[in-house]
Design a protein around this motif. Structure first.
Motif, mmCIF file in Angstrom:
data_model
loop_
_atom_site.group_PDB
_atom_site.id
_atom_site.type_symbol
_atom_site.label_atom_id
_atom_site.label_comp_id
_atom_site.label_asym_id
_atom_site.label_seq_id
_atom_site.Cartn_x
_atom_site.Cartn_y
_atom_site.Cartn_z
ATOM 1 N N PHE A 1 0.616 -0.844 -0.193
ATOM 2 C CA PHE A 1 0.200 -0.571 -0.225
ATOM 3 C C PHE A 1 0.808 1.563 0.028
ATOM 4 O O PHE A 1 1.543 1.187 0.485
ATOM 5 C CB PHE A 1 -1.058 -0.310 1.326
ATOM 6 C CG PHE A 1 -2.043 -1.121 0.820
ATOM 7 C CD1 PHE A 1 -3.101 -0.533 0.781
ATOM 8 C CD2 PHE A 1 -2.102 -2.104 1.732
ATOM 9 C CE1 PHE A 1 -4.283 -1.644 0.215
ATOM 10 C CE2 PHE A 1 -2.708 -2.888 1.322
ATOM 11 C CZ PHE A 1 -4.081 -2.775 0.755
ATOM 12 N N TRP B 1 -2.023 7.660 -1.110
ATOM 13 C CA TRP B 1 -2.191 7.562 -2.684
ATOM 14 C C TRP B 1 -2.814 9.610 -2.622
ATOM 15 O O TRP B 1 -2.840 10.064 -3.412
ATOM 16 C CB TRP B 1 -2.981 6.968 -3.128
ATOM 17 C CG TRP B 1 -3.538 6.415 -4.614
ATOM 18 C CD1 TRP B 1 -4.549 7.007 -4.812
ATOM 19 C CD2 TRP B 1 -2.616 6.270 -5.100
ATOM 20 N NE1 TRP B 1 -4.682 6.814 -6.110
ATOM 21 C CE2 TRP B 1 -3.506 5.743 -6.892
ATOM 22 C CE3 TRP B 1 -1.445 5.359 -4.957
ATOM 23 C CZ2 TRP B 1 -2.699 5.613 -7.668
ATOM 24 C CZ3 TRP B 1 -1.399 4.985 -6.022
ATOM 25 C CH2 TRP B 1 -1.466 5.138 -7.878
ATOM 26 N N LEU C 1 -6.069 7.863 1.430
ATOM 27 C CA LEU C 1 -5.880 7.073 1.137
ATOM 28 C C LEU C 1 -4.859 6.059 0.844
ATOM 29 O O LEU C 1 -4.400 6.910 0.531
ATOM 30 C CB LEU C 1 -6.593 7.414 -0.290
ATOM 31 C CG LEU C 1 -7.322 6.349 -0.906
ATOM 32 C CD1 LEU C 1 -8.090 4.934 -0.731
ATOM 33 C CD2 LEU C 1 -7.743 7.255 -2.978
ATOM 34 N N ARG D 1 -3.191 2.876 -0.960
ATOM 35 C CA ARG D 1 -3.520 2.209 -2.029
ATOM 36 C C ARG D 1 -2.730 1.193 -2.654
ATOM 37 O O ARG D 1 -1.846 1.441 -2.870
ATOM 38 C CB ARG D 1 -4.324 2.750 -3.460
ATOM 39 C CG ARG D 1 -4.934 2.300 -4.921
ATOM 40 C CD ARG D 1 -5.280 3.238 -5.783
ATOM 41 N NE ARG D 1 -6.657 3.019 -5.473
ATOM 42 C CZ ARG D 1 -7.281 4.294 -6.088
ATOM 43 N NH1 ARG D 1 -6.436 4.819 -6.900
ATOM 44 N NH2 ARG D 1 -8.846 3.995 -4.949
ATOM 45 N N CYS E 1 -7.396 -2.754 -7.556
ATOM 46 C CA CYS E 1 -7.328 -1.951 -6.525
ATOM 47 C C CYS E 1 -7.393 -2.939 -5.124
ATOM 48 O O CYS E 1 -8.522 -3.003 -4.970
ATOM 49 C CB CYS E 1 -7.635 -0.640 -6.963
ATOM 50 S SG CYS E 1 -6.297 -0.132 -8.187
ATOM 51 N N ASP F 1 -8.126 -0.493 -1.645
ATOM 52 C CA ASP F 1 -8.058 0.801 -0.732
ATOM 53 C C ASP F 1 -8.426 0.572 0.682
ATOM 54 O O ASP F 1 -8.443 -0.158 1.563
ATOM 55 C CB ASP F 1 -8.870 2.047 -1.082
ATOM 56 C CG ASP F 1 -8.592 2.376 -2.570
ATOM 57 O OD1 ASP F 1 -7.611 1.818 -2.858
ATOM 58 O OD2 ASP F 1 -9.087 2.981 -2.978
ATOM 59 N N HIS G 1 -9.150 2.852 3.656
ATOM 60 C CA HIS G 1 -10.306 5.024 3.369
ATOM 61 C C HIS G 1 -9.944 5.143 4.701
ATOM 62 O O HIS G 1 -10.767 4.413 5.273
ATOM 63 C CB HIS G 1 -11.386 4.995 2.667
ATOM 64 C CG HIS G 1 -11.837 5.348 1.912
ATOM 65 N ND1 HIS G 1 -12.757 6.456 3.695
ATOM 66 C CD2 HIS G 1 -11.342 6.937 1.157
ATOM 67 C CE1 HIS G 1 -13.147 7.643 2.970
ATOM 68 N NE2 HIS G 1 -12.251 7.800 2.033
ATOM 69 N N GLU H 1 -11.586 5.372 -9.610
ATOM 70 C CA GLU H 1 -12.261 5.613 -8.161
ATOM 71 C C GLU H 1 -12.805 4.322 -7.602
ATOM 72 O O GLU H 1 -12.636 3.671 -8.702
ATOM 73 C CB GLU H 1 -13.109 6.994 -8.003
ATOM 74 C CG GLU H 1 -12.854 8.029 -8.356
ATOM 75 C CD GLU H 1 -11.980 8.502 -7.039
ATOM 76 O OE1 GLU H 1 -12.125 8.416 -5.869
ATOM 77 O OE2 GLU H 1 -11.206 8.982 -7.140
ATOM 78 N N LEU H 2 -12.793 4.295 -6.362
ATOM 79 C CA LEU H 2 -13.771 2.342 -5.698
ATOM 80 C C LEU H 2 -14.860 3.276 -5.952
ATOM 81 O O LEU H 2 -15.374 2.255 -4.751
ATOM 82 C CB LEU H 2 -12.976 2.519 -4.938
ATOM 83 C CG LEU H 2 -11.501 1.268 -5.455
ATOM 84 C CD1 LEU H 2 -10.468 0.915 -4.160
ATOM 85 C CD2 LEU H 2 -11.470 0.874 -6.158
#
Length: 131
Positions: A18, A21, A31, A33, A43, A45, A47, A119-120
């Motif tokens: 990670f 990000w 974030l 990532r 990906c 993440d 968050h 974006e997720l």
């Protein structure tokens, strides 16, 4: 990636790498990532929202996310100069290379698309924890 609860320690573990990000001080969001790789085409993440303080590096190899120690929490609260009445959780990202700390209101681990710059939104929630 796996999530588990052991006693009072909330844990999330991943074998992925990670990277820092995005960190939005004004929106209190952080974030981290893990970009797609040969073995992992999507990906992932971490968050964090409601972020009040951080002590982080830029890269975490195979991190574990768990509750910070009382000493680490006190360190973060002093850094944040957080006022009474605001609930935060102090989390530690532990790796073989060291530890990063985040004081926040919540964290989610998400699995998303194949574009590392995308974006997720609508990503699959793997784990979450809130204060």
């Amino acid at each position: 990636m796996a999530a588990e609860e052991v006693g009072s320690e909330i844990r999330f573990k991943s074998s992925r790498i990670f990277r820092m990000w995005r960190y939005g001080v004004g929106h209190s969001q952080l974030l981290l990532r893990a970009a797609p790789s040969g073995a992992e085409p999507r990906c992932a993440d971490l968050h964090f929202d409601g972020v009040a303080a951080v002590q982080l590096g830029i890269r975490y190899v195979a991190p574990e996310v768990l509750l910070a120690t009382e000493r680490e929490r006190a360190e973060l609260e002093a850094l944040a100069q957080s006022g009474a009445g605001v609930r935060h959780i102090a989390l530690a990202l532990r790796t073989e290379a060291g530890t990063g700390l985040v004081l926040c209101r919540g964290v989610r681990a998400l699995l998303g698309g194949t574009d590392p710059f995308g974006e997720l939104e609508g990503g699959e929630v793997l784990w979450s924890y809130r204060a």
